[in-house]
Design a protein around this motif. Structure first.
Motif, PDB file in Angstrom:
ATOM      1  N   GLY A  74      -8.238   1.948  16.389  1.00 11.91           N
ATOM      2  CA  GLY A  74      -7.155   1.001  16.147  1.00 11.91           C
ATOM      3  C   GLY A  74      -7.398  -0.425  16.583  1.00 11.91           C
ATOM      4  N   LEU A  75      -8.548  -0.720  17.169  1.00 14.55           N
ATOM      5  CA  LEU A  75      -8.824  -2.086  17.614  1.00 14.55           C
ATOM      6  C   LEU A  75      -9.188  -3.016  16.454  1.00 14.55           C
ATOM      7  CD1 LEU A  75     -10.942  -1.364  20.816  1.00 14.55           C
ATOM      8  CD2 LEU A  75      -8.565  -2.124  20.700  1.00 14.55           C
ATOM      9  N   LYS A  76      -9.556  -2.453  15.334  1.00 11.17           N
ATOM     10  CA  LYS A  76     -10.018  -3.246  14.194  1.00 11.17           C
ATOM     11  C   LYS A  76      -8.885  -3.468  13.192  1.00 11.17           C
ATOM     12  CE  LYS A  76     -14.353  -3.393  15.554  1.00 11.17           C
ATOM     13  NZ  LYS A  76     -15.077  -4.649  15.820  1.00 11.17           N
ATOM     14  N   PRO A  77      -8.947  -4.567  12.394  1.00 15.24           N
ATOM     15  CA  PRO A  77      -7.993  -4.754  11.302  1.00 15.24           C
ATOM     16  C   PRO A  77      -7.983  -3.533  10.395  1.00 15.24           C
ATOM     17  CG  PRO A  77      -9.334  -6.717  11.586  1.00 15.24           C
ATOM     18  CD  PRO A  77      -9.929  -5.669  12.485  1.00 15.24           C
ATOM     19  N   HIS A  78      -6.813  -3.181   9.880  1.00 18.89           N
ATOM     20  CA  HIS A  78      -6.632  -1.884   9.218  1.00 18.89           C
ATOM     21  C   HIS A  78      -5.966  -2.077   7.854  1.00 18.89           C
ATOM     22  CE1 HIS A  78      -6.031   2.603   9.732  1.00 18.89           C
ATOM     23  NE2 HIS A  78      -5.280   2.351   8.669  1.00 18.89           N
ATOM     24  N   LEU A  79      -6.569  -1.502   6.816  1.00 21.16           N
ATOM     25  CA  LEU A  79      -5.983  -1.484   5.479  1.00 21.16           C
ATOM     26  C   LEU A  79      -5.808  -0.035   5.055  1.00 21.16           C
ATOM     27  CD1 LEU A  79      -5.182  -2.720   2.716  1.00 21.16           C
ATOM     28  CD2 LEU A  79      -7.622  -2.741   2.127  1.00 21.16           C
ATOM     29  N   LEU A  80      -4.579   0.332   4.643  1.00 23.57           N
ATOM     30  CA  LEU A  80      -4.316   1.677   4.166  1.00 23.57           C
ATOM     31  C   LEU A  80      -4.331   1.677   2.632  1.00 23.57           C
ATOM     32  CD1 LEU A  80      -3.509   4.652   4.591  1.00 23.57           C
ATOM     33  CD2 LEU A  80      -1.117   3.902   4.618  1.00 23.57           C
ATOM     34  N   VAL A  81      -5.223   2.467   2.050  1.00 24.88           N
ATOM     35  CA  VAL A  81      -5.318   2.609   0.599  1.00 24.88           C
ATOM     36  C   VAL A  81      -4.753   3.967   0.216  1.00 24.88           C
ATOM     37  CG1 VAL A  81      -6.894   2.837  -1.366  1.00 24.88           C
ATOM     38  CG2 VAL A  81      -7.312   1.086   0.373  1.00 24.88           C
ATOM     39  N   LEU A  82      -3.654   3.960  -0.540  1.00 24.35           N
ATOM     40  CA  LEU A  82      -3.058   5.209  -1.022  1.00 24.35           C
ATOM     41  C   LEU A  82      -3.600   5.461  -2.422  1.00 24.35           C
ATOM     42  CD1 LEU A  82       0.560   4.742   0.346  1.00 24.35           C
ATOM     43  CD2 LEU A  82      -1.216   6.293   1.191  1.00 24.35           C
ATOM     44  N   ASN A  83      -4.572   6.350  -2.487  1.00 15.69           N
ATOM     45  CA  ASN A  83      -5.300   6.605  -3.725  1.00 15.69           C
ATOM     46  C   ASN A  83      -4.619   7.705  -4.555  1.00 15.69           C
ATOM     47  OD1 ASN A  83      -7.485   6.200  -5.500  1.00 15.69           O
ATOM     48  ND2 ASN A  83      -8.601   7.913  -4.603  1.00 15.69           N
ATOM     49  N   LYS A  84      -5.091   7.878  -5.778  1.00 17.57           N
ATOM     50  CA  LYS A  84      -4.561   8.869  -6.729  1.00 17.57           C
ATOM     51  C   LYS A  84      -3.113   8.545  -7.093  1.00 17.57           C
ATOM     52  CE  LYS A  84      -7.697  12.356  -4.840  1.00 17.57           C
ATOM     53  NZ  LYS A  84      -7.909  13.761  -4.429  1.00 17.57           N
ATOM     54  N   VAL A 108      -0.967  -2.337   2.792  1.00 18.76           N
ATOM     55  CA  VAL A 108      -1.022  -1.098   2.007  1.00 18.76           C
ATOM     56  C   VAL A 108      -1.295  -1.437   0.550  1.00 18.76           C
ATOM     57  CG1 VAL A 108       0.225   0.981   1.296  1.00 18.76           C
ATOM     58  CG2 VAL A 108       0.648  -0.008   3.571  1.00 18.76           C
ATOM     59  N   ILE A 109      -2.215  -0.694  -0.074  1.00 23.54           N
ATOM     60  CA  ILE A 109      -2.519  -0.853  -1.494  1.00 23.54           C
ATOM     61  C   ILE A 109      -2.519   0.532  -2.143  1.00 23.54           C
ATOM     62  CG2 ILE A 109      -4.259  -1.532  -3.201  1.00 23.54           C
ATOM     63  CD1 ILE A 109      -5.259  -3.635  -1.326  1.00 23.54           C
ATOM     64  N   PHE A 110      -1.874   0.644  -3.307  1.00 23.40           N
ATOM     65  CA  PHE A 110      -1.910   1.870  -4.103  1.00 23.40           C
ATOM     66  C   PHE A 110      -3.019   1.730  -5.140  1.00 23.40           C
ATOM     67  CE2 PHE A 110       2.294   1.730  -2.347  1.00 23.40           C
ATOM     68  CZ  PHE A 110       2.654   3.061  -2.136  1.00 23.40           C
ATOM     69  N   THR A 111      -3.862   2.750  -5.268  1.00 26.24           N
ATOM     70  CA  THR A 111      -4.998   2.666  -6.182  1.00 26.24           C
ATOM     71  C   THR A 111      -5.169   3.934  -7.008  1.00 26.24           C
ATOM     72  OG1 THR A 111      -6.606   3.560  -4.597  1.00 26.24           O
ATOM     73  CG2 THR A 111      -6.263   1.164  -4.582  1.00 26.24           C
ATOM     74  N   ASN A 112      -5.916   3.773  -8.086  1.00 27.10           N
ATOM     75  CA  ASN A 112      -6.421   4.887  -8.875  1.00 27.10           C
ATOM     76  C   ASN A 112      -7.900   4.589  -9.095  1.00 27.10           C
ATOM     77  OD1 ASN A 112      -7.241   6.728 -10.798  1.00 27.10           O
ATOM     78  ND2 ASN A 112      -5.839   6.043 -12.392  1.00 27.10           N
ATOM     79  N   LYS A 120      -9.404  -4.442  -7.477  1.00 28.04           N
ATOM     80  CA  LYS A 120      -9.756  -5.843  -7.250  1.00 28.04           C
ATOM     81  C   LYS A 120      -8.922  -6.500  -6.151  1.00 28.04           C
ATOM     82  CE  LYS A 120     -11.910  -7.047 -11.633  1.00 28.04           C
ATOM     83  NZ  LYS A 120     -11.910  -7.957 -12.804  1.00 28.04           N
ATOM     84  N   GLN A 121      -7.847  -5.862  -5.731  1.00 20.84           N
ATOM     85  CA  GLN A 121      -7.037  -6.415  -4.638  1.00 20.84           C
ATOM     86  C   GLN A 121      -7.687  -6.190  -3.271  1.00 20.84           C
ATOM     87  OE1 GLN A 121      -2.976  -5.023  -4.684  1.00 20.84           O
ATOM     88  NE2 GLN A 121      -2.866  -5.040  -6.920  1.00 20.84           N
ATOM     89  N   ILE A 122      -8.605  -5.233  -3.191  1.00 18.00           N
ATOM     90  CA  ILE A 122      -9.089  -4.797  -1.886  1.00 18.00           C
ATOM     91  C   ILE A 122      -9.977  -5.838  -1.211  1.00 18.00           C
ATOM     92  CG2 ILE A 122     -10.555  -3.095  -0.724  1.00 18.00           C
ATOM     93  CD1 ILE A 122      -9.431  -0.998  -2.627  1.00 18.00           C
ATOM     94  N   GLN A 166     -16.683  -2.660  -9.889  1.00 17.69           N
ATOM     95  CA  GLN A 166     -15.904  -3.874 -10.109  1.00 17.69           C
ATOM     96  C   GLN A 166     -16.665  -5.142  -9.711  1.00 17.69           C
ATOM     97  OE1 GLN A 166     -12.459  -4.356 -11.333  1.00 17.69           O
ATOM     98  NE2 GLN A 166     -13.238  -2.486 -12.250  1.00 17.69           N
ATOM     99  N   HIS A 167     -17.418  -5.073  -8.614  1.00 20.82           N
ATOM    100  CA  HIS A 167     -17.997  -6.294  -8.059  1.00 20.82           C
ATOM    101  C   HIS A 167     -19.509  -6.429  -8.256  1.00 20.82           C
ATOM    102  CE1 HIS A 167     -14.250  -7.489  -6.118  1.00 20.82           C
ATOM    103  NE2 HIS A 167     -14.094  -6.218  -5.789  1.00 20.82           N
ATOM    104  N   LEU A 168     -20.189  -5.306  -8.471  1.00 23.72           N
ATOM    105  CA  LEU A 168     -21.638  -5.373  -8.641  1.00 23.72           C
ATOM    106  C   LEU A 168     -22.099  -4.864 -10.004  1.00 23.72           C
ATOM    107  CD1 LEU A 168     -22.863  -4.081  -5.147  1.00 23.72           C
ATOM    108  CD2 LEU A 168     -22.629  -6.452  -5.916  1.00 23.72           C
ATOM    109  N   ARG A 169     -21.137  -4.303 -10.768  1.00 25.61           N
ATOM    110  CA  ARG A 169     -21.464  -3.712 -12.062  1.00 25.61           C
ATOM    111  C   ARG A 169     -22.559  -2.652 -11.934  1.00 25.61           C
ATOM    112  NH1 ARG A 169     -17.080  -5.516 -13.088  1.00 25.61           N
ATOM    113  NH2 ARG A 169     -16.690  -7.382 -14.331  1.00 25.61           N
ATOM    114  N   LYS A 170     -22.457  -1.874 -10.857  1.00 21.00           N
ATOM    115  CA  LYS A 170     -23.434  -0.817 -10.615  1.00 21.00           C
ATOM    116  C   LYS A 170     -22.719   0.527 -10.541  1.00 21.00           C
ATOM    117  CE  LYS A 170     -26.928  -3.605  -8.279  1.00 21.00           C
ATOM    118  NZ  LYS A 170     -27.771  -3.764  -7.063  1.00 21.00           N
ATOM    119  N   GLY A 171     -23.498   1.582 -10.714  1.00 18.04           N
ATOM    120  CA  GLY A 171     -22.937   2.921 -10.755  1.00 18.04           C
ATOM    121  C   GLY A 171     -22.759   3.534  -9.378  1.00 18.04           C
TER     122      GLY A 171
END
Length: 332
Positions: A74-84, A108-112, A120-122, A166-171
């Motif tokens: 918890g000492l680090k900045p935290h982003l919660l991604v709610l996937n699916k 918080v970000i909702f993703t699929n 792209k918001q992340i 999204q950012h490197l166009r790699k697989g």
């Protein structure tokens, strides 16, 4: 047809309690080497990390998150991604956000990740979190290192691969799968962005050493964080049917051509097995000799029922609906 779903008590609750192990030692046996070792490895890597991205399943946004993550990382900045998010009923998305804010989670970000929705918001959000925080001995380092954490099978590796697309166009840079336990160790850094230069660390899924309640455990299992056979496919199918009927989500009736809803799992699985031809011949000894009897393959029918739910065929579901009805937790 409107059903009065079985109450989550009495014989049904007792059966689910017996089927779902709550003891921390049982959890450790599910993922040998993943629990304490994985968390210790994450802690030892913290000095190399600028931000934490926690990935969780959007169908259970309030249940099943490992509290040890916040305690130890918890000492680090935290982003919660709610996937699916495509599998979740998000009609009350604002309530979800309010509840999470009450727990101190403001990012918080909702993703699929399958369709790269909201991915792209992340990077911009992570960049802002890192720049507005104190980086300790990493202040002069121009590259960002982000650790991706979460319980098993919520899409951590899928998120990394989606960011690279999204950012490197790699697989694919990391293996993904439809069951828990694919990622076995903290991996080497994986680049996901060029500007800013950003690397992610994939980590093994780590469940809490003790599940809070039977129902929380069943929600986690329904979302695939636990191998099905460790809880029991028919037990999970029973809880799924209870949940769908209680929410009046009767998509399963049309999907399987059942004609009407039903609150008995044995009856539903029997009809599903017959419809899908998941039957088996069994010899029965009678007074006149052996007789071949066609019996439904209940485990196979249960697996199909669970897969239909997990793939979204039965429609979007919010498993934490009950928790959203209460007031948001007070912010500490």
């Amino acid at each position: 047809m409107r059903l009065t779903a079985r109450a989550l008590c009495g014989a049904a609750r007792a059966a689910w309690r017996e089927s779902f192990p709550l003891d921390g030692r049982d959890v450790a046996r599910w993922f040998p080497g993943h629990m304490a070792k994985g968390l210790k490895k994450m802690q030892s890597s913290l000095k190399l990390v600028d931000c934490i991205i926690e990935v969780h399943d959007a169908r259970i946004p309030l249940s099943g998150r490992n509290p040890l993550f916040q305690e130890t990382l918890g000492l680090k900045p935290h982003l919660l991604v709610l996937n699916k998010m495509d599998l979740a009923d998000l009609k009350e998305q604002q309530k979800i956000i309010q509840h999470l804010e009450g727990e101190g989670l403001k990012n918080v970000i909702f993703t699929n990740c399958v369709k790269d929705e909201n991915i792209k918001q992340i990077v911009p959000m992570v960049t802002e979190l890192v720049r507005s925080s104190y980086r300790y001995h990493r202040g002069e380092n121009l590259e960002y290192c982000i650790m991706v954490i979460g319980v098993p099978n919520v899409g951590k590796s899928s998120l990394i691969n989606s960011l690279r697309r999204q950012h490197l166009r790699k697989g694919k840079a990391t293996r993904v799968g439809g069951e828990p336990g694919i990622t076995r160790a903290v991996m080497s850094r994986i680049q996901v962005c060029e500007r800013p230069l950003m690397f992610l660390l994939d980590t093994p899924g780590v469940l809490a050493p003790r599940i809070q309640s039977v129902e929380t455990g069943l929600k986690l299992a329904l979302c695939g964080t636990v191998l099905d056979h460790l809880v029991g496919e028919e037990t999970l199918a029973d809880y799924l049917l209870y949940t769908l009927n209680r929410r009046q989500l009767l998509g399963y009736v049309q999907h399987y051509g059942l004609g009407e809803a039903c609150d008995g799992i044995a009856s539903v699985l029997k009809r599903v097995a017959v419809k899908l031809r998941k039957t088996q011949k069994v010899k029965v000894l009678t007074g006149t000799g052996d007789v071949n009897v066609i019996q439904p393959n209940y485990p196979a029918a249960a697996r199909d029922f669970l897969q239909a739910f997990r793939s979204g065929v039965l429609g979007p579901v919010m498993l934490d609906q009950d928790l959203l009805q209460g007031p948001p937790a007070a912010e500490p």
